[in-house]
Write a protein that holds these residues in place. Structure first.
Motif, PDB file in Angstrom:
ATOM      1  N   LEU A   1       0.657  -0.981  -0.260  1.00 15.80           N
ATOM      2  CA  LEU A   1      -0.062  -0.341  -0.076  1.00 15.80           C
ATOM      3  C   LEU A   1       0.723   1.384  -0.059  1.00 15.80           C
ATOM      4  O   LEU A   1       0.498   2.147  -0.277  1.00 15.80           O
ATOM      5  N   VAL A   2       2.535   1.066   0.742  1.00 13.49           N
ATOM      6  CA  VAL A   2       3.575   2.528   0.731  1.00 13.49           C
ATOM      7  C   VAL A   2       3.625   2.469  -0.788  1.00 13.49           C
ATOM      8  O   VAL A   2       3.682   3.635  -0.921  1.00 13.49           O
ATOM      9  N   ALA A   3       3.673   2.009  -1.303  1.00 15.35           N
ATOM     10  CA  ALA A   3       4.374   1.648  -2.858  1.00 15.35           C
ATOM     11  C   ALA A   3       3.796   2.167  -3.983  1.00 15.35           C
ATOM     12  O   ALA A   3       3.879   3.304  -4.434  1.00 15.35           O
ATOM     13  N   ALA A   4       2.179   1.840  -3.076  1.00 12.39           N
ATOM     14  CA  ALA A   4       1.305   2.185  -4.536  1.00 12.39           C
ATOM     15  C   ALA A   4       1.123   3.558  -3.997  1.00 12.39           C
ATOM     16  O   ALA A   4       0.312   4.831  -5.103  1.00 12.39           O
ATOM     17  N   ALA A   5       1.420   4.181  -2.917  1.00  8.04           N
ATOM     18  CA  ALA A   5       0.713   5.666  -2.953  1.00  8.04           C
ATOM     19  C   ALA A   5       1.409   6.636  -2.579  1.00  8.04           C
ATOM     20  O   ALA A   5       1.903   7.902  -3.774  1.00  8.04           O
ATOM     21  N   GLU A   6       3.219   5.911  -2.451  1.00  8.71           N
ATOM     22  CA  GLU A   6       4.531   6.587  -3.258  1.00  8.71           C
ATOM     23  C   GLU A   6       4.332   7.216  -4.641  1.00  8.71           C
ATOM     24  O   GLU A   6       4.489   7.404  -5.516  1.00  8.71           O
ATOM     25  N   ARG A   7       3.203   6.038  -5.768  1.00 10.43           N
ATOM     26  CA  ARG A   7       3.695   5.820  -6.426  1.00 10.43           C
ATOM     27  C   ARG A   7       2.456   6.419  -7.447  1.00 10.43           C
ATOM     28  O   ARG A   7       2.399   7.768  -8.904  1.00 10.43           O
ATOM     29  N   GLN A   8       0.619   6.961  -6.887  1.00 16.97           N
ATOM     30  CA  GLN A   8      -0.285   7.262  -7.359  1.00 16.97           C
ATOM     31  C   GLN A   8      -1.073   8.256  -6.384  1.00 16.97           C
ATOM     32  O   GLN A   8      -1.594   9.222  -6.988  1.00 16.97           O
ATOM     33  N   LEU A   9      -0.715   8.731  -5.384  1.00 14.86           N
ATOM     34  CA  LEU A   9      -1.233   9.634  -4.576  1.00 14.86           C
ATOM     35  C   LEU A   9      -0.449  10.896  -4.733  1.00 14.86           C
ATOM     36  O   LEU A   9       1.038  11.131  -3.986  1.00 14.86           O
ATOM     37  N   PRO A  10      -1.183  12.420  -4.393  1.00 15.62           N
ATOM     38  CA  PRO A  10      -0.137  13.970  -4.612  1.00 15.62           C
ATOM     39  C   PRO A  10       0.473  13.694  -2.998  1.00 15.62           C
ATOM     40  O   PRO A  10      -0.122  12.828  -2.259  1.00 15.62           O
TER      41      PRO A  10
ATOM     42  N   GLU B   1     -10.869   2.574   5.103  1.00 15.57           N
ATOM     43  CA  GLU B   1     -11.007   1.047   5.785  1.00 15.57           C
ATOM     44  C   GLU B   1      -9.759   0.257   5.292  1.00 15.57           C
ATOM     45  O   GLU B   1      -9.929  -0.034   3.410  1.00 15.57           O
ATOM     46  N   LEU B   2      -8.962  -0.299   5.638  1.00 14.54           N
ATOM     47  CA  LEU B   2      -8.266  -1.471   5.600  1.00 14.54           C
ATOM     48  C   LEU B   2      -8.483  -2.415   4.991  1.00 14.54           C
ATOM     49  O   LEU B   2      -9.417  -2.781   5.647  1.00 14.54           O
ATOM     50  N   LEU B   3      -8.886  -3.572   3.739  1.00 19.25           N
ATOM     51  CA  LEU B   3      -9.262  -4.810   3.283  1.00 19.25           C
ATOM     52  C   LEU B   3      -7.930  -5.509   2.754  1.00 19.25           C
ATOM     53  O   LEU B   3      -6.743  -4.333   2.687  1.00 19.25           O
TER      54      LEU B   3
ATOM     55  N   ALA C   1     -11.321   4.364   0.546  1.00 19.39           N
ATOM     56  CA  ALA C   1     -11.164   5.820   0.830  1.00 19.39           C
ATOM     57  C   ALA C   1     -13.173   6.481   0.859  1.00 19.39           C
ATOM     58  O   ALA C   1     -13.260   6.463   0.076  1.00 19.39           O
ATOM     59  N   PHE C   2     -13.325   6.866   2.131  1.00 16.12           N
ATOM     60  CA  PHE C   2     -14.649   7.230   2.623  1.00 16.12           C
ATOM     61  C   PHE C   2     -14.535   8.640   2.781  1.00 16.12           C
ATOM     62  O   PHE C   2     -15.566   9.614   2.751  1.00 16.12           O
ATOM     63  N   ASP C   3     -12.756   9.462   3.202  1.00 19.18           N
ATOM     64  CA  ASP C   3     -13.205  10.713   3.327  1.00 19.18           C
ATOM     65  C   ASP C   3     -11.426  11.421   2.973  1.00 19.18           C
ATOM     66  O   ASP C   3     -10.877  10.713   2.708  1.00 19.18           O
TER      67      ASP C   3
ATOM     68  N   PRO D   1      -4.578  -0.336  -5.283  1.00 19.44           N
ATOM     69  CA  PRO D   1      -5.425  -0.700  -4.558  1.00 19.44           C
ATOM     70  C   PRO D   1      -6.346   0.533  -3.546  1.00 19.44           C
ATOM     71  O   PRO D   1      -7.183   0.342  -3.304  1.00 19.44           O
ATOM     72  N   TRP D   2      -6.741   1.436  -4.842  1.00 26.86           N
ATOM     73  CA  TRP D   2      -7.801   2.450  -4.387  1.00 26.86           C
ATOM     74  C   TRP D   2      -9.302   2.234  -4.385  1.00 26.86           C
ATOM     75  O   TRP D   2      -9.111   2.601  -5.253  1.00 26.86           O
ATOM     76  N   THR D   3     -10.088   2.634  -3.832  1.00 29.47           N
ATOM     77  CA  THR D   3     -11.464   1.801  -3.884  1.00 29.47           C
ATOM     78  C   THR D   3     -11.941   2.923  -3.151  1.00 29.47           C
ATOM     79  O   THR D   3     -12.734   3.629  -2.113  1.00 29.47           O
ATOM     80  N   LEU D   4     -12.863   3.951  -4.323  1.00 25.14           N
ATOM     81  CA  LEU D   4     -13.875   4.996  -3.610  1.00 25.14           C
ATOM     82  C   LEU D   4     -14.738   4.851  -3.655  1.00 25.14           C
ATOM     83  O   LEU D   4     -15.760   3.876  -3.780  1.00 25.14           O
ATOM     84  N   CYS D   5     -15.616   4.874  -1.359  1.00 28.66           N
ATOM     85  CA  CYS D   5     -16.279   4.288  -1.268  1.00 28.66           C
ATOM     86  C   CYS D   5     -17.680   4.548  -1.539  1.00 28.66           C
ATOM     87  O   CYS D   5     -18.453   6.173  -2.078  1.00 28.66           O
TER      88      CYS D   5
END
Length: 342
Positions: free
Chosen positions: A68-77, A85-87, A125-127, A160-164
């Motif tokens: 999840l950390v690697a995906a955040a570094e690649r994809q999130l600002p 919620e973590l699944l 992600a819900f907020d 791995p990101w999903t909009l609730c």
């Protein structure tokens, strides 16, 4: 002001029914409730910083979720704070796995990457609490939700990101509660006011879990035979062994009287002799129980949170005795909230 961990999450109060639009500030938004671990994710505002994953209780667990950390570094600002919620997905079983999530949450050091291969992590992600380094807690939910949706669109976020999923239609929310909770990982609906700010540690939302009626065998109690306080319930596994599946919430006085009229002391060789029962699912605290003759069937209300072995993670609610059926009519161990006695 920039947010730094730990941030106290806003919480939800359990309820039996969904509130209508007129009850909540500015109308109601309804979100699907997933059965995972609450988490707040931070991306660094400055180059050289690190992604942080915080649990509801404030622990930092990013080392246990390197995928999840690697995906955040690649994809999130940068400068982003997401609540969600973590699944975990069980690749072999082809389903979401709460047990796999627990194993990953407890992983240390070099074991975490290996577990990630078999149980990849996802974040629903819900907020959004901060965007581009700007803190958003005082903004109304409707505005934060729009910003969250724009974030997913602008950055083309995918696994791995999903909009609730969210709706403002009460009929759709009721449909989710009645049918979508059959889907693995979805256990209910959360209602939020469209004009609500994000208030850390405040139970300002409403959560409703789907509950089904089912049966189980009373194998032990707390309290006395005449006035039981709560029931410890079991079901038979394929080998015929009585396996504990959960406990009830404390009984009301009339329920205690009703059950007490039918309880009997056990004979020799009770299957739970010497067994210790946790006070809550996953707890080390032990109940002080009295064993009873395991031939009395209770009808209970249960939600969909059941571990892979067949144990209910949340307390059950006693509905009535089923003196019209026998222990042989009860669903087997592992059946979850499936009613079978009729």
């Amino acid at each position: 002001m920039t947010l730094y961990p730990p941030v106290e999450p806003m919480l939800a109060q359990a309820a039996e029914a969904l509130p209508g639009p007129g009850v909540l500030a500015g109308g109601a938004a309804y979100e699907q409730k997933f059965d995972g671990h609450r988490a707040i994710l931070f991306t660094p505002a400055m180059p050289g910083g690190r992604v942080v994953v915080q649990t509801r209780r404030g622990s930092l667990v990013q080392d246990r979720f390197p995928d999840l950390v690697a995906a955040a570094e690649r994809q999130l600002p940068g400068g982003l704070v997401l609540d969600g919620e973590l699944l975990v997905w069980d690749a072999e079983a082809g389903r979401l796995s709460f047990e796999g999530l627990q194993r990953r949450a407890a992983a240390r050091g070099c074991t975490a990457p290996g577990l990630a291969a078999g149980w990849p992590a996802y974040f629903v992600a819900f907020d959004v609490l901060q965007l581009d380094g700007v803190e958003l807690l005082a903004r109304p939910y409707r505005e934060r939700r729009t910003l969250l949706e724009d974030l997913f669109t602008d950055h083309a976020l995918a696994a791995p990101w999903t909009l609730c999923p969210m709706t403002t239609d009460p009929a759709t929310a009721r449909e989710w509660l009645e049918s979508w909770t059959d889907v693995s990982g979805v256990e209910g609906v959360v209602a939020k006011g469209m004009n609500q700010p994000y208030r850390p540690s405040v139970r300002g939302w409403t959560k409703v879990r789907r509950r089904d009626t089912t049966e189980a065998i009373i194998g032990a109690i707390t309290g006395t035979l005449a006035r039981p306080q709560l029931l410890v319930l079991g079901r038979h596994d394929p080998a015929g062994r009585l396996r504990a599946v959960g406990r009830t919430v404390p009984l009301h006085p009339e329920q205690a009287r009703q059950v007490g009229e039918h309880l009997a002391a056990p004979g020799p060789g009770h299957p739970w002799e010497g067994v210790r029962f946790a006070s809550t699912w996953g707890s080390r605290d032990v109940l002080d129980v009295t064993l009873v003759r395991p031939d009395l069937v209770a009808e209970v209300s249960a939600d969909r949170a059941v571990d892979r072995g067949g144990v209910f993670r949340h307390p059950l609610r006693f509905q009535r005795l089923r003196v019209d059926v026998t222990a042989r009519d009860v669903p087997g161990f592992g059946a979850g909230a499936v009613a079978a006695a009729g």
